[in-house]
Design a protein around this motif. Structure first.
Motif, short mmCIF file in Angstrom:
data_model
loop_
_atom_site.label_atom_id
_atom_site.label_comp_id
_atom_site.label_asym_id
_atom_site.label_seq_id
_atom_site.Cartn_x
_atom_site.Cartn_y
_atom_site.Cartn_z
N PHE A 2 -3.62 1.92 -5.00
CA PHE A 2 -4.28 1.60 -4.08
C PHE A 2 -4.69 2.72 -3.12
O PHE A 2 -5.85 2.95 -2.96
N GLN A 3 -3.90 3.74 -2.99
CA GLN A 3 -4.10 4.82 -2.09
C GLN A 3 -5.25 5.75 -2.61
O GLN A 3 -6.04 6.34 -2.14
N ASP A 46 3.80 13.15 11.36
CA ASP A 46 3.93 11.92 10.66
C ASP A 46 5.02 12.52 9.47
O ASP A 46 5.76 11.47 9.27
N THR A 101 1.05 2.09 10.84
CA THR A 101 -0.20 1.97 11.82
C THR A 101 0.14 1.06 12.89
O THR A 101 -0.30 1.32 13.93
N PRO A 159 2.10 3.19 5.13
CA PRO A 159 0.79 3.28 6.02
C PRO A 159 0.81 2.09 7.07
O PRO A 159 0.44 2.15 7.95
N ASP A 160 0.82 0.88 6.52
CA ASP A 160 0.57 -0.21 7.32
C ASP A 160 1.79 -0.51 8.27
O ASP A 160 1.48 -0.78 9.35
N VAL A 196 5.75 6.78 2.04
CA VAL A 196 4.90 6.46 3.10
C VAL A 196 4.81 5.18 3.23
O VAL A 196 4.30 4.46 2.20
N TRP A 235 -8.62 3.97 -2.29
CA TRP A 235 -9.08 4.08 -1.04
C TRP A 235 -9.25 5.34 -0.62
O TRP A 235 -10.43 5.75 0.03
N VAL A 236 -8.65 6.29 -0.80
CA VAL A 236 -8.63 7.63 -0.10
C VAL A 236 -9.42 8.62 -1.17
O VAL A 236 -10.42 9.02 -0.72
N ARG A 268 -12.69 6.56 -2.18
CA ARG A 268 -13.33 5.94 -1.11
C ARG A 268 -13.71 4.42 -1.24
O ARG A 268 -14.76 4.06 -0.76
N ASP A 318 0.98 -1.40 0.01
CA ASP A 318 -0.05 0.02 0.09
C ASP A 318 0.94 1.38 0.26
O ASP A 318 0.31 2.35 0.03
N TRP A 336 -5.19 5.87 11.53
CA TRP A 336 -3.99 6.22 11.07
C TRP A 336 -3.29 7.26 11.29
O TRP A 336 -4.00 8.18 11.92
N TRP A 392 -5.74 15.60 -2.06
CA TRP A 392 -6.76 14.62 -1.23
C TRP A 392 -5.74 13.43 -0.29
O TRP A 392 -6.62 12.76 0.35
N PHE A 393 -4.64 13.67 -0.28
CA PHE A 393 -3.77 12.69 0.66
C PHE A 393 -3.22 13.74 1.53
O PHE A 393 -2.16 14.51 0.93
N GLY A 394 -3.21 13.57 2.93
CA GLY A 394 -2.64 14.34 3.70
C GLY A 394 -1.46 13.91 4.69
O GLY A 394 -1.92 12.62 5.29
N LEU A 395 -0.38 14.51 4.56
CA LEU A 395 0.70 14.20 5.75
C LEU A 395 0.50 15.01 6.71
O LEU A 395 0.68 16.22 6.78
N1 FO1 Z 1 -6.10 7.91 4.85
C1 FO1 Z 1 -7.29 8.69 4.28
O1 FO1 Z 1 -8.50 8.49 4.16
N2 FO1 Z 1 -6.71 10.08 3.92
C2 FO1 Z 1 -5.51 10.64 4.13
O2 FO1 Z 1 -5.30 11.61 3.98
C3 FO1 Z 1 -4.51 9.64 4.63
C4 FO1 Z 1 -3.31 9.68 4.69
C5 FO1 Z 1 -2.27 8.88 5.23
C6 FO1 Z 1 -0.92 9.43 5.55
C7 FO1 Z 1 -0.23 8.31 6.15
C8 FO1 Z 1 -0.51 7.10 6.68
O3 FO1 Z 1 0.46 6.27 7.19
C9 FO1 Z 1 -1.75 6.72 6.23
C10 FO1 Z 1 -2.70 7.65 5.60
N3 FO1 Z 1 -3.85 7.34 5.38
C11 FO1 Z 1 -5.00 8.16 4.94
C12 FO1 Z 1 -4.46 6.04 5.77
C13 FO1 Z 1 -4.14 4.86 4.60
O4 FO1 Z 1 -4.87 5.22 3.37
C14 FO1 Z 1 -4.49 3.53 5.05
O5 FO1 Z 1 -3.89 3.55 6.32
C15 FO1 Z 1 -4.14 2.34 4.53
O6 FO1 Z 1 -3.22 2.49 3.63
C16 FO1 Z 1 -5.27 1.20 4.45
O7 FO1 Z 1 -4.44 -0.09 4.46
#
Ligand code: FO1
Ligand code: CA
Length: 305
Positions: free
Chosen positions: A141-142, A74, A30, A26-27, A24, A145-146, A149, A15, A45, A67-70
């Motif tokens: 994938f991002q 983080d 997280t 994410p998993d 980045v 997902w983001v 939606r 991802d 997250w 649409w994707f925020g850091l």
């Molecule tokens: N999820 C969102 O819905 N919007 C975001 O802007 C977003 C930013 C982001 C930044 C860093 C990170 O580690 C995770 C972030 N996520 C965000 C979550 C991410 O899409 C999900 O954790 C996974 O990729 C789902 O497996």
């Protein structure tokens, strides 16, 4: 966790993506922030007590994607990771360095977080697009997902580079040396499925002397959280607790499971699983708090213990 137990968590890193010059994951983050007590529990997250000045400044410059925020906190994690990767360290070593801050103080060497692979791999999703000559468009994938939606049907899931990956150092060793392997109630296609798709990992799970137990991410006819339904539909797997368990399959029949936990509401599916050679039990499967989650873990151990 028992004080002498050693837990290795293997995370999906397909991802991951590069954004604003930063890597980045994410998993990995997280898991790291959750176990290190730095996660924003509401979002699930990123960092708690986060601020968003950098995101606002980037938007003011008109930099996409917006649409994707850091978050500001983080970003520090991503700066450390990106610098180490650019200096030549593999992701597994970078993760270890980040975990020195988040996990070592509380768990010492009893908890290890590993990416499934040090190689680059990305999950892409094909969605319908009437404006494209092929009728399809592939997004990261991002983006699915983001930005989208997960609201448009996923026509196909493509793991770019997955067959060329090898397991990160320590992954196969941890599986081979474990007393118990647990498949969490995560997405069976784009999380657990991706990890099982790293050549060598499925084989290690099939070969380990440890018992292998999984927990259903589906309760009733839908996922507890996330987007398992969309993903299961895209690969033609029945959206039910038994459907997912049977898709992983019994180890005795070429699959990866010895046992599979379903929710109490799906007790009627236990017999189908047992007939396929998978030990099954119905227990409460909602991670409402730490006690409920610990009870799920205890039930998993009891099922195959
Ligand atoms: N999820 C969102 O819905 N919007 C975001 O802007 C977003 C930013 C982001 C930044 C860093 C990170 O580690 C995770 C972030 N996520 C965000 C979550 C991410 O899409 C999900 O954790 C996974 O990729 C789902 O497996
Ligand atoms: Ca994920």
């Amino acid at each position: 966790m028992a004080t002498d137990a050693h837990v290795t968590v293997v995370a999906n890193n397909a991802d991951d993506w590069w954004i604003h010059g930063l890597k980045v994951c994410p998993d990995l983050d997280t898991v790291m922030y959750t176990l290190g007590d730095g996660i924003d529990l509401e979002r699930g997250w990123g960092r708690r007590a986060e601020t968003w000045s950098a995101k606002e400044e980037l938007a003011a410059y008109g930099v996409e994607p917006t649409w994707f925020g850091l978050g500001d906190r983080d970003i520090a994690t991503h700066l450390v990771r990106t610098q180490m990767l650019e200096a030549g360290y593999p992701l597994s070593q970078v993760t270890q360095a980040l975990c020195r801050r988040w996990l070592e103080p509380a768990y010492g060497d009893r908890l290890t977080l590993l990416p499934m692979t040090d190689d680059r791999v990305e999950t892409h999703i094909a969605v319908a697009d009437a404006d494209s000559p092929s009728g399809k468009r592939v997004v990261h994938f991002q983006e699915y997902w983001v930005r989208l939606r997960a609201e448009v049907p996923a026509e196909q899931v493509v793991f770019v580079g997955l067959d060329q990956t090898t397991p990160a150092p320590g992954v196969v060793e941890a599986i081979a040396g474990a007393d118990l392997v647990v498949l969490p109630p995560s997405n069976p296609v784009v999380s657990v499925g991706t990890i099982l798709g790293v050549p060598g990992i499925r084989e290690a799970i099939r070969a380990t002397p440890a018992r292998v137990v999984g927990l259903s991410p589906i309760v009733g006819a839908s996922h507890v959280r996330g987007m398992a339904e969309q993903m299961l539909n895209s690969i033609g797997v029945e959206v039910s607790a038994a459907g997912v368990g049977l898709n992983y399959g019994a180890r005795s029949a070429g699959g990866v499971l010895d046992g599979w936990l379903v929710d109490e509401r799906d007790a009627d599916q236990v017999a189908r699983l047992e007939a396929a050679g998978i030990a099954a039990a119905a227990v409460p499967l909602m991670m409402t708090d730490h006690e409920a989650t610990a009870a799920m873990a205890a039930a998993a151990i009891e099922l195959v213990g």
